[in-house]
Design a protein around this motif. Structure first.
Motif, short mmCIF file in Angstrom:
data_model
loop_
_atom_site.label_atom_id
_atom_site.label_comp_id
_atom_site.label_asym_id
_atom_site.label_seq_id
_atom_site.Cartn_x
_atom_site.Cartn_y
_atom_site.Cartn_z
N LEU A 119 10.99 14.46 5.62
CA LEU A 119 10.34 14.85 4.38
C LEU A 119 10.75 13.95 3.22
CD1 LEU A 119 10.58 18.74 4.58
CD2 LEU A 119 8.66 17.27 5.18
N ARG A 120 11.92 13.33 3.30
CA ARG A 120 12.35 12.45 2.21
C ARG A 120 11.43 11.24 2.08
NH1 ARG A 120 16.99 14.38 4.46
NH2 ARG A 120 17.19 12.62 5.89
N ILE A 121 10.91 10.76 3.20
CA ILE A 121 9.96 9.65 3.16
C ILE A 121 8.69 10.09 2.45
CG2 ILE A 121 8.42 8.24 4.57
CD1 ILE A 121 10.64 8.04 6.62
N VAL A 122 8.17 11.24 2.82
CA VAL A 122 6.94 11.73 2.21
C VAL A 122 7.16 12.01 0.72
CG1 VAL A 122 5.13 13.49 2.32
CG2 VAL A 122 6.24 12.70 4.43
N ASP A 123 8.29 12.61 0.39
CA ASP A 123 8.60 12.88 -1.02
C ASP A 123 8.59 11.59 -1.84
OD1 ASP A 123 8.91 15.57 -0.48
OD2 ASP A 123 11.09 15.48 -0.35
N ARG A 127 6.10 10.67 -4.80
CA ARG A 127 6.67 10.50 -6.15
C ARG A 127 6.31 9.15 -6.74
NH1 ARG A 127 11.27 11.79 -4.72
NH2 ARG A 127 12.30 9.78 -4.52
N GLU A 128 6.37 8.11 -5.92
CA GLU A 128 6.07 6.76 -6.39
C GLU A 128 4.59 6.40 -6.26
OE1 GLU A 128 8.32 4.83 -7.81
OE2 GLU A 128 9.95 6.29 -7.47
N GLN A 129 3.79 7.34 -5.76
CA GLN A 129 2.35 7.15 -5.60
C GLN A 129 2.05 5.90 -4.75
OE1 GLN A 129 0.33 7.33 -9.41
NE2 GLN A 129 1.30 9.26 -9.97
N VAL A 130 2.73 5.83 -3.61
CA VAL A 130 2.60 4.69 -2.70
C VAL A 130 1.61 5.03 -1.59
CG1 VAL A 130 3.80 3.17 -1.09
CG2 VAL A 130 4.95 3.95 -3.20
N PRO A 131 0.58 4.24 -1.39
CA PRO A 131 -0.33 4.48 -0.26
C PRO A 131 0.36 4.19 1.07
CG PRO A 131 -1.33 3.05 -1.95
CD PRO A 131 0.14 3.13 -2.25
N ALA A 132 -0.04 4.91 2.10
CA ALA A 132 0.53 4.70 3.43
C ALA A 132 -0.43 5.24 4.48
CB ALA A 132 1.89 5.40 3.55
N THR A 133 -0.24 4.79 5.72
CA THR A 133 -1.05 5.25 6.84
C THR A 133 -0.11 5.82 7.90
OG1 THR A 133 -2.73 3.57 6.38
CG2 THR A 133 -2.75 4.58 8.58
N PRO A 155 -4.68 11.88 -1.30
CA PRO A 155 -5.74 10.87 -1.22
C PRO A 155 -5.23 9.45 -1.02
CG PRO A 155 -5.45 11.61 -3.48
CD PRO A 155 -4.60 12.51 -2.64
N ARG A 156 -3.93 9.24 -1.15
CA ARG A 156 -3.36 7.91 -0.91
C ARG A 156 -2.92 7.70 0.53
NH1 ARG A 156 -1.48 9.40 -5.97
NH2 ARG A 156 -2.12 8.00 -7.67
N PHE A 157 -2.99 8.74 1.34
CA PHE A 157 -2.55 8.65 2.73
C PHE A 157 -3.76 8.64 3.66
CE2 PHE A 157 1.59 11.17 1.68
CZ PHE A 157 2.11 10.05 1.03
N GLU A 158 -3.63 7.85 4.74
CA GLU A 158 -4.62 7.85 5.81
C GLU A 158 -3.98 8.40 7.08
OE1 GLU A 158 -7.59 4.10 4.92
OE2 GLU A 158 -5.76 3.73 6.06
N LEU A 159 -4.81 9.03 7.94
CA LEU A 159 -4.35 9.57 9.20
C LEU A 159 -4.93 8.76 10.34
CD1 LEU A 159 -4.81 13.40 8.51
CD2 LEU A 159 -2.88 11.91 7.90
N ALA A 160 -4.09 8.41 11.30
CA ALA A 160 -4.50 7.61 12.44
C ALA A 160 -3.90 8.20 13.71
CB ALA A 160 -4.09 6.15 12.26
N ASN A 161 -4.25 7.64 14.85
CA ASN A 161 -3.96 8.21 16.17
C ASN A 161 -2.88 7.41 16.89
OD1 ASN A 161 -4.18 8.95 18.97
ND2 ASN A 161 -6.35 9.44 18.72
N HIS A 162 -1.85 8.13 17.39
CA HIS A 162 -0.75 7.48 18.13
C HIS A 162 -0.57 8.13 19.51
CE1 HIS A 162 2.61 4.87 18.58
NE2 HIS A 162 3.57 5.76 18.37
N PRO A 277 13.30 2.79 -0.30
CA PRO A 277 13.33 2.37 -1.71
C PRO A 277 13.63 0.87 -1.86
CG PRO A 277 14.58 4.39 -1.41
CD PRO A 277 14.25 3.89 -0.04
N HIS A 278 14.49 0.34 -1.01
CA HIS A 278 14.83 -1.08 -1.08
C HIS A 278 13.65 -1.94 -0.60
CE1 HIS A 278 19.06 -0.04 -1.87
NE2 HIS A 278 18.90 0.89 -0.95
N ILE A 279 12.93 -1.44 0.39
CA ILE A 279 11.73 -2.16 0.85
C ILE A 279 10.70 -2.21 -0.26
CG2 ILE A 279 9.78 -2.03 2.44
CD1 ILE A 279 11.77 -0.91 4.53
N LEU A 280 10.47 -1.09 -0.92
CA LEU A 280 9.48 -1.05 -2.00
C LEU A 280 9.89 -1.98 -3.14
CD1 LEU A 280 8.73 2.79 -2.12
CD2 LEU A 280 7.32 0.98 -1.13
#
Length: 300
Positions: A119-123, A127-133, A155-162, A277-280
């Motif tokens: 959940l810390r990743i999602v938080d 919080r930083e309004q970062v798009p992700a898939t 709305p900034r997140f996409e869902l895909a199949n794994h 956070p360091h990657i961002l």
């Protein structure tokens, strides 16, 4: 097919699933198991529990295309495989795999691990309004429906199949158990059906466990009208014991158009939230901007 330059890091990437399954099998062997991207993709009328009994049945139940979604390709054509988007501009795609196997589920039930949902990743992304898939396994969706809904509602997140249960689609894939050849179409179709009711930014993107695929695996997915997404930046976050190597693996290799592979499975990738956070910050320093996978691949 596995690209030779990816094999060393991918060995770490899938080890979590293999070890989790092996450990639980020893401790609980009797436990019960709970080529145009703009073309339109299908929906598969597979039951959420069980699905069609064969890939032939799954193929037969393909409904006519209803809407255009990111990653959709012509039904019946072997799906394209992409590693990255155009090397122009400044966008990169941050993707997070949500693995789940029967062994991982048994680990949860036995209390050997706390969670496979970080959940810390999602938080942080929210919080930083970062798009992700997010590449979701069906078993992960079944285990974490509330979190899946949270991802879909952003709305900034996409869902895909794994895949459904993170099983291999080839015979030589880091010792992962294998989906029977006749069940590969069903496995992927069932996962799309599980994800679809959550709404949000649905896609027809698909990622193989371990990035392992061959001609037979790709042909099995042809009825589903999808795009296979590998990636060109492997973070190596599973089983990492420090965040620094994850950051180096990403920032040393990221380029415009890159597709970065990370994991949201906390117990198997415990350092990803510390590395993120360091990657961002490193992406900002390089003038690179996170975007959804569909945005990064739009011109491919």
């Amino acid at each position: 097919m596995i690209r030779p330059w990816l094999r060393p890091l991918l060995g770490v990437l899938v080890a979590a699933a293999v070890v989790g399954a092996a450990a639980s099998a020893i401790a609980l062997s009797g436990a019960p198991s709970p080529d145009a991207p703009t073309l339109v993709g299908p929906s598969i009328e597979a039951a959420v529990a069980g699905g069609p009994s064969s890939s032939a049945e799954a193929t037969a139940q393909v409904r006519p295309p209803a809407a255009t979604v990111a990653g959709a390709t012509r039904v019946g054509s072997r799906p394209p495989v992409v590693d990255h988007g155009p090397r122009t501009g400044n966008r990169v795609a941050l993707t997070f795999d949500a693995d789940m196997t029967d062994g991982m589920l048994r680990n949860l039930r036995a209390g050997r691990v706390k969670s496979y949902a970080n959940l810390r990743i999602v938080d942080l992304l929210e919080r930083e309004q970062v798009p992700a898939t997010f590449f979701l396994t069906g078993k992960w969706v079944e285990r974490y429906p509330d979190l899946t809904r949270r991802l879909a509602d952003n709305p900034r997140f996409e869902l895909a199949n794994h895949t459904y249960g993170h099983l291999a689609y080839t015979g030589d894939c880091y010792d992962l158990p294998r989906v029977p050849a006749k069940g590969m179409t069903e496995d992927a179709a069932k996962t799309f059906e599980l994800i679809e009711p959550y709404g949000g930014r649905q896609t027809r993107y698909f990622r193989f466990p371990g990035l392992c695929h061959d001609a037979a695996a790709l042909s099995a997915l042809a009825p589903l009208g999808l795009t296979v997404v590998d990636g060109d930046v492997v973070s190596g976050d599973p089983f990492a014991t420090a965040w620094e190597p994850i950051v180096r693996a990403v920032l040393d290799n990221v380029r415009p158009g890159s597709v970065v592979i990370m994991h949201v499975t906390e117990a198997n990738a415990a350092m990803t939230d510390e590395a993120l956070p360091h990657i961002l910050a490193g992406l900002r320093d390089r003038g690179l901007v996170p975007a959804t996978l569909s945005e990064v691949l739009a011109a491919t």
